[in-house]
Design a protein around this motif. Structure first.
Motif, short mmCIF file in Angstrom:
data_model
loop_
_atom_site.label_atom_id
_atom_site.label_comp_id
_atom_site.label_asym_id
_atom_site.label_seq_id
_atom_site.Cartn_x
_atom_site.Cartn_y
_atom_site.Cartn_z
N GLY A 1 0.88 -1.62 0.41
CA GLY A 1 0.05 0.04 -0.32
C GLY A 1 0.94 1.08 -0.73
O GLY A 1 0.52 2.04 -0.63
N THR B 1 -6.52 -1.10 -5.25
CA THR B 1 -5.98 -1.84 -4.64
C THR B 1 -4.90 -0.40 -4.73
O THR B 1 -4.52 0.55 -5.27
CB THR B 1 -4.70 -2.25 -4.22
N LEU C 1 7.14 -0.77 -8.45
CA LEU C 1 6.38 -0.95 -7.66
C LEU C 1 5.70 -2.24 -8.17
O LEU C 1 5.61 -2.27 -9.58
CB LEU C 1 4.89 0.14 -7.94
N VAL D 1 -2.64 2.46 -3.34
CA VAL D 1 -1.05 2.47 -3.51
C VAL D 1 -0.56 3.97 -3.42
O VAL D 1 -0.46 5.38 -4.20
CB VAL D 1 -0.42 2.12 -5.29
N THR E 1 0.74 8.12 -6.95
CA THR E 1 -0.52 7.27 -6.00
C THR E 1 -1.17 7.36 -6.99
O THR E 1 -2.36 8.39 -7.74
CB THR E 1 -0.24 8.98 -4.84
N TYR F 1 -5.05 1.13 -8.19
CA TYR F 1 -5.05 0.63 -9.21
C TYR F 1 -6.30 -0.85 -9.28
O TYR F 1 -6.70 -1.49 -8.28
CB TYR F 1 -3.71 -0.43 -9.10
N LEU G 1 2.87 -4.91 -8.51
CA LEU G 1 1.43 -5.09 -8.26
C LEU G 1 1.08 -6.51 -8.80
O LEU G 1 1.17 -6.87 -9.96
CB LEU G 1 0.48 -4.42 -8.22
#
Length: 128
Positions: free
Chosen positions: A10, A122, A18, A124, A92, A95, A20
């Motif tokens: 997060g 989610t 990042l 981020v 930011t 996602y 995911l």
């Protein structure tokens, strides 16, 4: 019933990468003619199509993000993954992963109804 579930951190620090993952259940990630898609929505802004990977493993990227992102799939785990490097606070966003079609590739404006399945999204946050 196909279900998609995003997972990942997060909070990410600026300049980091990042990662995911979207896990697909209730259907195969190699089902014909589907395009597994990443979409994001920064606060107060419209949704942005980031990229997709086809049922055959072909990748498609938003030109504005192409230099920073990579999408891959793991058929043994029935999931696909987004990597985005050199993140900044401008990354930011919430996602989402979604299942789209050939027609949803490179969508300039996201019509949620064009994607038949969505993850719940989610958050981020990129911050030091």
């Amino acid at each position: 019933q196909v279900r998609l579930q995003e997972s990942g951190p997060g909070l990410v620090k600026p300049s980091q990468t990042l990662s995911l993952t979207c896990t697909v259940s209730g259907g195969s990630i190699t089902a014909n003619y589907v395009y597994w898609t990443w979409i994001r929505q920064p606060p107060g802004k419209a949704m942005e199509w980031m990229g997709a990977i086809s049922y055959r493993g072909t990748m498609y990227y938003n030109p504005s993000l192409r230099s920073r992102i990579s999408i891959s799939m793991d058929t043994s785990k029935n999931h696909f993954t987004l990597l985005m490097g050199s993140v900044t606070p401008e990354d930011t966003a919430v996602y989402y992963c979604a299942r789209g079609s050939l027609e949803t590739l490179h969508s300039q404006k996201i019509n949620t109804a064009d994607f038949d399945y969505w993850g719940q999204g989610t958050q981020v946050t990129v911050s030091s």
